[in-house]
Write a protein that holds these residues in place. Sequence first.
Motif, PDB file in Angstrom:
ATOM      1  N   SER B  43      23.257  43.168 -18.449  1.00  0.00           N
ATOM      2  CA  SER B  43      23.994  43.235 -19.714  1.00  0.00           C
ATOM      3  C   SER B  43      23.971  44.653 -20.275  1.00  0.00           C
ATOM      4  N   GLN B  83      27.894  37.944 -22.952  1.00  0.00           N
ATOM      5  CA  GLN B  83      26.963  36.895 -22.546  1.00  0.00           C
ATOM      6  C   GLN B  83      26.704  35.920 -23.701  1.00  0.00           C
ATOM      7  N   ASP B 159      30.258  38.897 -18.579  1.00  0.00           N
ATOM      8  CA  ASP B 159      28.803  38.807 -18.514  1.00  0.00           C
ATOM      9  C   ASP B 159      28.403  37.335 -18.463  1.00  0.00           C
TER      10      ASP B 159
HETATM   11 MG   LIG Z   1      22.324  39.647 -19.601  1.00  0.00          MG
END
Ligand SMILES: [Mg+2]
Lengths: 262, 323
Positions: B43, B83, B159
């Motif tokens: 990330s 994410q 993500d």
């Molecule tokens: Mg991550």
Amino acid sequence: MIHFLKSVRTIWMREIIRFWRDKPRIISTAFQPIMFLVVFGFGFRQILAKSNFGIDFIQFVYPGIIAMNVMGIAFFSSISTVWDREFGFLKEILVAPVSRVSIVVGKIAGAATVATLQALILLILAPFLGVPLSVAVVVNLIIFMVLLSFAIAGLGLLIASLMTTTESFSVVMQVLFFPMFFLSGAFFPLTQVPYWMEILSKIDPLTYGVDAFRQIILGQEAQVVETIKNISLNTPLIDGLILVAFFIIFIIPATLNFNKGE
Amino acid sequence: MNSIEVKELKKEYDGVPAVKGISFDVKQGEIFGFLGPNGAGKSTTIKMLSTLISPSSGSALVNEFDIILNKDDVRKSIGLVFQDPSLDDRLSAYENLRFHAELYGVERDDFIERVEEVMTLVELWDRRNDIVRGYSGGMKRRLEIARGLLHYPKVLFLDEPTIGLDPQTRSHIWSYLIKLQKNFGMTIFMTTHYMNEAEYCDRIAIIDGGLIVALDTPENLKSKVGGDVVTIKTKEINKIKEEVSVFSPNSVKDVDGGIQIEIKDGKTFLPKLFAQNKFLIDSVELRQPTIDDVFLKITGKQIREEGASAADIMRRQFKARGR
Ligand SMILES: [Mg+2]
Ligand SMILES: Nc1ncnc2c1ncn2[C@@H]1O[C@H](COP(=O)(O)OP(=O)(O)OP(=O)(O)O)[C@@H](O)[C@H]1O
């Protein structure tokens, strides 16, 4: 430039939609200042009627309560920035190809609009308090409501740009709210206070809002014009300029903080 | 042409390194997978490439724009699915997309056309006027993917895009992503920890502890494992190991209740092994190597599969709660 204005509008519009959807909040937010007005106004009225204050106390605090309401909402609206951060939406905004200034201006314009709309509800009370209103007064008042809420929302956003959680933002706001309210001259004229209090009042943006609101709302009545003149600090024009200055002082570091990224 | 060029990119958080100097290129039109365990720096890399955070050192170009010097051009040319949740759940799905389109300068007419296209694609067009608060986790995820596509980005960063989705929706979204890549030549940079998703990628980088430890096509990576993977569960581990060594396997490892062998041509190896010996066998399994095996071989660690992903789902739900 066009893209700048469009992005300001987009960010502003979102705040308005969110405000409008939350109807219970609109009602509960209007309730608090009415309560203040009733409790404090009627409570102090009897005592002060016997002194030679020269003005009915409820009328005296009414503009201050409106200003407090504007401040509370402008502050509260800037919490949406912290929410956005906490719930991830700020990332969506920050990664968009728009200037950071337009984000800050859009947020503040949103807060100012919400605060002004909400505070206008309180004008419904004017006839019951014996305060005459005219179109000119209302228009004038709206201008100053916007100026005050820009300054306060600027401060709110500056704080929000430094805080990562809603809790810490709330704590800072609560610590600031009541001192700012009590030092603003909403409850008593600032013309006869101790020196230290005068200094603190001068650095309180709300002071200038209250000062201007009071002159605009009560300046119409022949019986009290003289009293109002005596207890006012500046002309509304000067108050307005000072509010603009506050706004600029707050917004520059806030924008820089957003520029630094997440 | 390369869509992404990364050189010695580093990121430290308060002196603690998260990404320790990575370099790689992603070709235009490629699906590039970033694979790694929790905390590997996936990330963080995406956040740097998408200008959300600044790198501590190193440089990168996205669509030939510098991520430090030309932030605005980079932002214009990329789409992003984070994410963690990033929708405004007080707005309707449609309003979320309109907000996005306006910030990305999508013209009104284009928007009206595309919003139907992308929302139909993720099967949310019928629910477009619902407030996002009432959406399920999977619906929110699909909406985020639709949003990422709305301005037709040249590079799409995803993500862990399919986290928390059921297998059916996952494969649905994948077929769509592959279609986009084929039709528009869109470059897709994604992180995932679902092994079967890694197989869709043209190339995979395996990242561990902030460093890229392997980068190749899924086939090449799998060929590094050295043949097929045979797992024999038995109590006579030592005896079997001895016999297996005769066939010169690539590797023999102890696993729970047995051994795992990597060997060329496992299909013919097994009959030969059992023709000559009598063992007490609990079970035998023969399979092609997966990315999981590659991962295990290179990092010595099992990539998190279901266990950790449940924790991720919890985290998403926790974050999405309240307000
Ligand atoms: Mg991550
Ligand atoms: N804002 C931050 N402040 C401090 N440390 C951070 C921050 N963000 C990430 N880290 C640290 O950097 C490292 C890499 O984190 P990153 O989020 O990139 O991992 P990841 O590969 O995406 O993991 P996951 O699979 O769990 O999403 C971790 O050790 C993490 O603790």
